[in-house]
Design an enzyme around this catalytic site. Structure first.
Site, PDB file in Angstrom:
ATOM      1  N   ASN A  35      -1.609  -4.086  -3.394  1.00 25.86           N
ATOM      2  CA  ASN A  35      -0.917  -4.494  -2.161  1.00 25.86           C
ATOM      3  C   ASN A  35      -1.861  -4.400  -0.974  1.00 25.86           C
ATOM      4  O   ASN A  35      -2.750  -3.557  -0.937  1.00 25.86           O
ATOM      5  CB  ASN A  35       0.285  -3.587  -1.906  1.00 25.86           C
ATOM      6  CG  ASN A  35       1.147  -3.402  -3.138  1.00 25.86           C
ATOM      7  OD1 ASN A  35       1.911  -4.268  -3.495  1.00 25.86           O
ATOM      8  ND2 ASN A  35       0.994  -2.261  -3.802  1.00 25.86           N
ATOM      9  N   THR A  36      -1.618  -5.244   0.002  1.00 22.80           N
ATOM     10  CA  THR A  36      -2.439  -5.239   1.211  1.00 22.80           C
ATOM     11  C   THR A  36      -1.742  -6.052   2.290  1.00 22.80           C
ATOM     12  O   THR A  36      -1.204  -7.119   2.009  1.00 22.80           O
ATOM     13  CB  THR A  36      -3.829  -5.869   0.954  1.00 22.80           C
ATOM     14  OG1 THR A  36      -4.590  -5.016   0.102  1.00 22.80           O
ATOM     15  CG2 THR A  36      -4.602  -6.048   2.245  1.00 22.80           C
ATOM     16  N   THR A  37      -1.766  -5.550   3.516  1.00 22.40           N
ATOM     17  CA  THR A  37      -1.363  -6.339   4.676  1.00 22.40           C
ATOM     18  C   THR A  37      -2.609  -6.597   5.517  1.00 22.40           C
ATOM     19  O   THR A  37      -3.296  -5.659   5.923  1.00 22.40           O
ATOM     20  CB  THR A  37      -0.296  -5.609   5.507  1.00 22.40           C
ATOM     21  OG1 THR A  37       0.901  -5.479   4.728  1.00 22.40           O
ATOM     22  CG2 THR A  37       0.025  -6.381   6.783  1.00 22.40           C
ATOM     23  N   ASN A  47       1.577  -8.461   2.285  1.00 22.09           N
ATOM     24  CA  ASN A  47       1.655  -8.303   0.830  1.00 22.09           C
ATOM     25  C   ASN A  47       1.763  -6.801   0.557  1.00 22.09           C
ATOM     26  O   ASN A  47       0.938  -6.201  -0.123  1.00 22.09           O
ATOM     27  CB  ASN A  47       0.413  -8.893   0.154  1.00 22.09           C
ATOM     28  CG  ASN A  47       0.542  -8.927  -1.355  1.00 22.09           C
ATOM     29  OD1 ASN A  47       1.508  -9.447  -1.892  1.00 22.09           O
ATOM     30  ND2 ASN A  47      -0.437  -8.367  -2.049  1.00 22.09           N
TER      31      ASN A  47
END
Length: 355
Positions: free
Chosen positions: A268-270, A219
């Site tokens: 956002n974030t991964t 994301n």
């Protein structure tokens, strides 16, 4: 099961690719429904495909609220596993941070979705006979992505959805695509209209007896790249083509550094989980977590920005010794070279998340 080899075709650019844009909607954030507004029933979600893995004792499960859509992904390890955490960026959403975990829970719903981890914890305690002695406690860490920008509701994963994801966990295969915690994942957000759907990816490699299982929920503000430098998803242009986000940066600086009207999208974030059976000392476990997380810059650009909350969990089941080697003879079968293999496995998982 995929045996590692330097010339493996899995390291080549993608040969079969659906290049059509997968544009996302944008939320108006008006009149948002929350969990209490309607009965919610956990569903498995719809995966694009299943990725097989050979890692006994490790199970992966997903559950979603279709009303979101938003979901949870659980990685469960029999008996628990020592854990290193590498988290970066300016928007980390995490709970637990334990150095030993029986499961990792990833969720949508931003900070509200962190409640899913408590559901996994409660369910594990019940499975263990509701024992509450200190040595009997079931330990779960979790992290979340912000997926509200692509939907007009505030439905979030909760205790019940965490339990459902754990109940659905199986060994041997895992779903990929817009499923689980990746149901609302997106990427390449240089402008709202440049954003594309991403999702959940899984990959597995084995080198002799050593195993690496990688799971990622993308994301990211950044775009996702293939190994030949092609932009696979994100930063899509009006004509349906994609371009490297660095071009946008060049144009912005050439214009005198004046911000555009549509700036990078926040939230956002991964999220990444890596499980290995290699026996690693504490310092080596933490260093490998850093090595794998750093390698993901090749697959996602830009990465670890102030608008991202990137978090990686590395767990080891401590089953297989790494070969003894002489570092004076080069990398050889070193921890660094095994970390490089794990890093390539994670790149495979990132590609699967957007395929």
């Amino acid at each position: 099961m995929t045996a590692f080899a330097p010339q493996s075709t899995t390291f080549a650019p993608q040969q079969e690719w659906d290049a059509e844009p997968r544009r996302t909607p944008r939320s108006s954030f008006a009149g948002l429904a929350v969990n209490g507004d309607a009965p919610l029933t956990p569903v498995p979600g719809t995966a694009r495909a299943q990725v097989e893995f050979d890692f006994p004792g490790v199970r992966i499960g997903t559950a979603e609220y279709a009303e979101g859509p938003t979901g949870v992904t659980v990685v469960e390890v029999d008996g628990g596993a020592r854990t290193a955490i590498d988290d970066r960026g300016g928007a980390v959403g995490i709970v637990g941070r334990y150095p030993f975990n029986h499961a990792i829970a990833l969720a949508g719903g931003s900070v509200h979705g962190l409640a899913a981890a408590s559901g996994v914890t409660d369910a594990l305690m019940e499975r263990a006979g509701r024992r509450t002695g200190f040595a009997d406690l079931q330990v779960v860490s979790g992290a979340c992505i912000y997926d509200f920008a692509v939907r007009d509701n505030a439905i979030a994963p909760d205790n019940a959805l965490g339990r459902a994801a754990l109940d659905a966990a199986v060994s041997g295969s895992a779903p990929v695509g817009r499923v689980g915690a990746g149901a609302g994942g997106s990427c390449g957000k240089t402008r709202p209209e440049a954003t594309e759907w991403a999702g959940q990816g899984v990959a597995f490699r084995q080198v002799g007896e050593l195993k690496v299982l990688a799971l990622v929920v993308v994301n990211a503000v950044g775009a996702v790249f293939d190994r030949d430098g092609t932009v696979l998803r994100g930063n899509v242009q009006a004509d349906g083509t994609r371009r490297h986000p660095v071009v946008d940066g060049h144009e912005a600086f050439a214009a005198g550094g004046v911000p555009s009207e549509a700036a990078l999208t926040p939230g956002n974030t991964t999220l990444s989980v890596v499980v290995t059976n290699a026996k690693l000392a504490e310092t080596d476990l933490q260093q490998m977590a850093t090595q794998i997380h750093s390698s993901m810059h090749r697959a996602i650009q830009p990465f670890h920005t102030s608008l991202d909350g990137d978090t990686l969990f590395l767990l080891t089941t401590d089953e297989v010794d790494l070969p003894v080697y002489d570092p004076r003879q080069g990398l050889g079968p070193s921890i660094a070279s095994f970390g490089a293999i794990a890093s390539e496995t994670m790149w495979d998982a990132v590609i699967e998340s957007v395929r």
